[in-house]
Design an enzyme around this catalytic site. Structure first.
Site, mmCIF file in Angstrom:
data_model
loop_
_atom_site.group_PDB
_atom_site.id
_atom_site.type_symbol
_atom_site.label_atom_id
_atom_site.label_comp_id
_atom_site.label_asym_id
_atom_site.label_seq_id
_atom_site.Cartn_x
_atom_site.Cartn_y
_atom_site.Cartn_z
ATOM 1 C CB ALA A 284 22.446 60.219 37.259
ATOM 2 C CB SER A 285 26.736 60.323 35.010
ATOM 3 O OG SER A 285 26.198 61.422 34.313
ATOM 4 C CB ILE A 286 26.269 55.044 37.602
ATOM 5 C CG1 ILE A 286 26.945 55.791 38.764
ATOM 6 C CG2 ILE A 286 26.688 53.580 37.651
ATOM 7 C CD1 ILE A 286 26.688 55.198 40.127
#
Length: 411
Positions: A92-94
């Site tokens: 995801a947002s990593i």
């Protein structure tokens, strides 16, 4: 308006802290590490026993050395597949800090400038204000989430993002980038570019810019500039070994529920739409903001490169710029005291933030259940990947892990 990851540090700490892994006599450091290990084990065991998370991999490094590493719980609960240190997660947002570093590499090479208008590279991407005017949006504003764009999951039900079926990069397998940017471009900006901060699809737009400026696909550029040089063999926009991919779960009672394609998981006043199958669908566009997969080992390797000045992926001056707050703490990107740099939140005021982390700490996470931070003062890199949404990102777990590392009370 609920910002994503604003709640990532919900378990606020007491103000009296001593970083347990700071420089000290050898015997003192060894004792501190033993105590920190016991605290981290207790945090993980309790979260699993209370069925707040299904599984996790937690890694702590100081001064470039691993001081704690543990895989616990299940990668797949029904199959009784144990979590392993090399389990692959949907990041995801990593994805965002990795793609942000790739962008900054192109800036270093002179292939683009952060002051470029997005229309230099994507001429058709011209979102408008509610009054119909079309302001200039720069790459810097996309990078810092100050462009006026938003995320569908942040906007209220029935918003333009809803009506246009804008993808947040986590759903709608098979959707192409051009189509999603066309939908996004039709949604009015929520504020004039450069005047505020709101988490957004800006990094997805930058993915298109990177491809146009380089003449290569986003996955190719990320591999050439970041994951390849760092040896991050399991991190990318596709899964090399699907059998190692963790099954994702969402918070539930009496236990987390497996996330299936099309599931909408509540977050604050909205919902986040997931499609785990997207990670296995090569026709899905490579979402710069949320489309990557990877392992805890790879993410630590990446963050350690950042902490130590960027070699071999960026110059130290570029990393220093990325770790500078360009937005201001009023944005409260991770709660009070947190601003935003390039790719991550930046801690401006630990006292206001009620955190033992030092000023200058960078931090972010991911909607599939992840958190990480780098404290350059204490020379710490901490990564906690879970397969449980949203407990592993914005529940009590990230704060408990943080406090265990620094020696805060967690019992």
């Amino acid at each position: 308006m609920l910002q994503p990851l604003v709640c990532a540090v919900l378990a606020m700490a007491t103000p009296a802290y001593a970083a347990v892994l700071q420089i000290a006599p050898t015997e003192t450091r060894q004792a501190a590490r033993i105590m920190a290990t016991a605290r981290l084990d207790a945090v993980i065991d309790r979260a699993i026993a209370e069925k707040r998370i299904v599984g996790t991999v937690v890694l702590v490094m100081q001064d470039g050395a691993v001081v704690y590493q543990r895989a616990a719980g299940f990668a797949d609960r029904d199959a009784r597949t144990p979590m392993r240190s090399d389990t692959i997660f949907r990041l995801a947002s990593i994805s965002k800090p990795i793609v942000s570093v790739a962008l900054m590499r192109l800036v270093e090479e002179g292939r683009l400038s952060l002051d470029d208008p997005v229309t230099r590279w994507l001429p058709d991407f011209q979102p408008h204000m509610p009054d119909g005017t079309t302001p200039v949006i720069t790459l810097r504003q996309l990078l810092t989430h100050s462009s006026g764009l938003s995320y569908r999951f942040i906007e209220p039900a029935g918003s333009a993002y809803d009506r246009l079926n804008v993808s947040d990069g986590l759903d709608q397998p098979g959707l192409g980038l051009a189509e999603n940017l066309k939908r996004l471009e039709q949604a009015p900006l929520v504020y004039p570019p450069g005047t505020s901060w709101r988490y957004s699809l800006g990094i997805d737009v930058l993915g298109g810019v990177i491809a146009k400026a380089s003449g290569k696909s986003l996955p190719e550029i990320v591999a050439e500039t970041v994951t390849g040089p760092l040896g991050m063999e399991d991190t990318g926009f596709s899964v090399r070994e699907p059998e190692r991919l963790a099954t994702p779960y969402a918070d539930g009672t009496p236990q987390p529920e497996e996330i299936t394609d099309g599931m909408a998981v509540p977050l604050g006043d909205g919902v986040v739409r997931f499609a785990p199958g997207r990670a296995l669908d090569p026709s899905s566009y490579p979402s710069g903001g949320g489309g990557m997969v990877g392992t805890a080992d790879d993410i630590v390797r990446f963050l350690e490169a950042v902490r130590t000045g960027g070699g071999p992926i960026l110059a130290p001056s570029t990393v220093a710029d990325m770790m500078t707050d360009h937005i201001g703490p009023s944005a409260q990107t991770q709660g009070p005291g947190w601003g935003f740099g390039y790719g991550w939140a930046v801690l401006d005021d630990p006292e206001v933030g009620h955190t033992p982390q030092a000023k200058g700490t960078i931090q972010w996470g991911g909607a599939y259940g992840h958190s990480w931070f780098v404290d350059p003062v204490h020379r710490l890199t901490v990564v906690a990947l879970t397969n449980t949404t949203f407990e592993g990102m914005s529940g009590a777990f990230p704060g408990e892990v943080r406090d265990a590392v620094y020696g805060g009370a967690v019992d």
